[in-house]
Design a protein around this motif. Sequence first.
Motif, PDB file in Angstrom:
ATOM      1  N   ASP A  34      42.274  33.111  34.086  1.00  0.00           N
ATOM      2  CA  ASP A  34      41.820  32.091  35.041  1.00  0.00           C
ATOM      3  C   ASP A  34      43.028  31.297  35.528  1.00  0.00           C
ATOM      4  O   ASP A  34      44.140  31.470  35.034  1.00  0.00           O
ATOM      5  CB  ASP A  34      40.748  31.170  34.446  1.00  0.00           C
ATOM      6  N   LEU A  78      42.011  34.545  44.194  1.00  0.00           N
ATOM      7  CA  LEU A  78      41.818  33.233  44.804  1.00  0.00           C
ATOM      8  C   LEU A  78      40.570  32.521  44.300  1.00  0.00           C
ATOM      9  O   LEU A  78      40.554  31.300  44.208  1.00  0.00           O
ATOM     10  CB  LEU A  78      41.780  33.356  46.329  1.00  0.00           C
ATOM     11  N   ILE A  79      39.535  33.272  43.983  1.00  0.00           N
ATOM     12  CA  ILE A  79      38.289  32.656  43.527  1.00  0.00           C
ATOM     13  C   ILE A  79      38.157  32.904  42.032  1.00  0.00           C
ATOM     14  O   ILE A  79      37.873  34.018  41.591  1.00  0.00           O
ATOM     15  CB  ILE A  79      37.081  33.222  44.295  1.00  0.00           C
ATOM     16  N   LYS A 117      40.487  26.832  37.810  1.00  0.00           N
ATOM     17  CA  LYS A 117      41.455  26.454  38.843  1.00  0.00           C
ATOM     18  C   LYS A 117      41.517  27.608  39.841  1.00  0.00           C
ATOM     19  O   LYS A 117      41.793  28.741  39.468  1.00  0.00           O
ATOM     20  CB  LYS A 117      42.825  26.184  38.235  1.00  0.00           C
ATOM     21  N   ALA A 118      41.261  27.305  41.093  1.00  0.00           N
ATOM     22  CA  ALA A 118      41.276  28.325  42.143  1.00  0.00           C
ATOM     23  C   ALA A 118      42.699  28.817  42.403  1.00  0.00           C
ATOM     24  O   ALA A 118      43.679  28.107  42.161  1.00  0.00           O
ATOM     25  CB  ALA A 118      40.678  27.763  43.424  1.00  0.00           C
ATOM     26  N   SER A 152      41.771  38.744  47.071  1.00  0.00           N
ATOM     27  CA  SER A 152      40.429  38.171  47.060  1.00  0.00           C
ATOM     28  C   SER A 152      39.423  39.146  47.640  1.00  0.00           C
ATOM     29  O   SER A 152      39.711  39.856  48.603  1.00  0.00           O
ATOM     30  CB  SER A 152      40.382  36.875  47.869  1.00  0.00           C
ATOM     31  N   TYR A 177      39.958  32.851  53.066  1.00  0.00           N
ATOM     32  CA  TYR A 177      40.675  32.522  51.830  1.00  0.00           C
ATOM     33  C   TYR A 177      42.101  33.064  51.870  1.00  0.00           C
ATOM     34  O   TYR A 177      43.053  32.381  51.490  1.00  0.00           O
ATOM     35  CB  TYR A 177      39.961  33.107  50.602  1.00  0.00           C
TER      36      TYR A 177
END
Length: 112
Positions: free
Chosen positions: A37, A58-59, A63-64, A85, A95
């Motif tokens: 993550d 990105l997703i 934390k993005a 992404s 994104y």
Amino acid sequence: MSKDMAKILIIDDEPNIVAYIEAAIALEGHTVITASDGDEGLQTFKAEGDFDLVITDLIMPKKAGIEVIVAIRKLDKDVKIVAISGGGMQNPDSYLAAAAGLGADHVMKKPI
């Protein structure tokens, strides 16, 4: 580590994606470190240091990837960053465009 070998950090919350990218990169003899993550990825980046490349989703939870890119750019303006992404419920193009605008050197749509 040989001059031609790179130290690469992969940050993604999808274990299958991480395993696929890690296997492909390791076949080339590079050192691969993974994080599941954004928080873990940023902590790993700070603790391990001297990465040649960061590949970040990105997703992600906690934390993005966009936040990860911004934080890494503040720590190291020269490290190469690739943002990936699938877009979640959205089209990934928005994104990925944001990631490029915030410091990603290259962007790629999932599936890779």
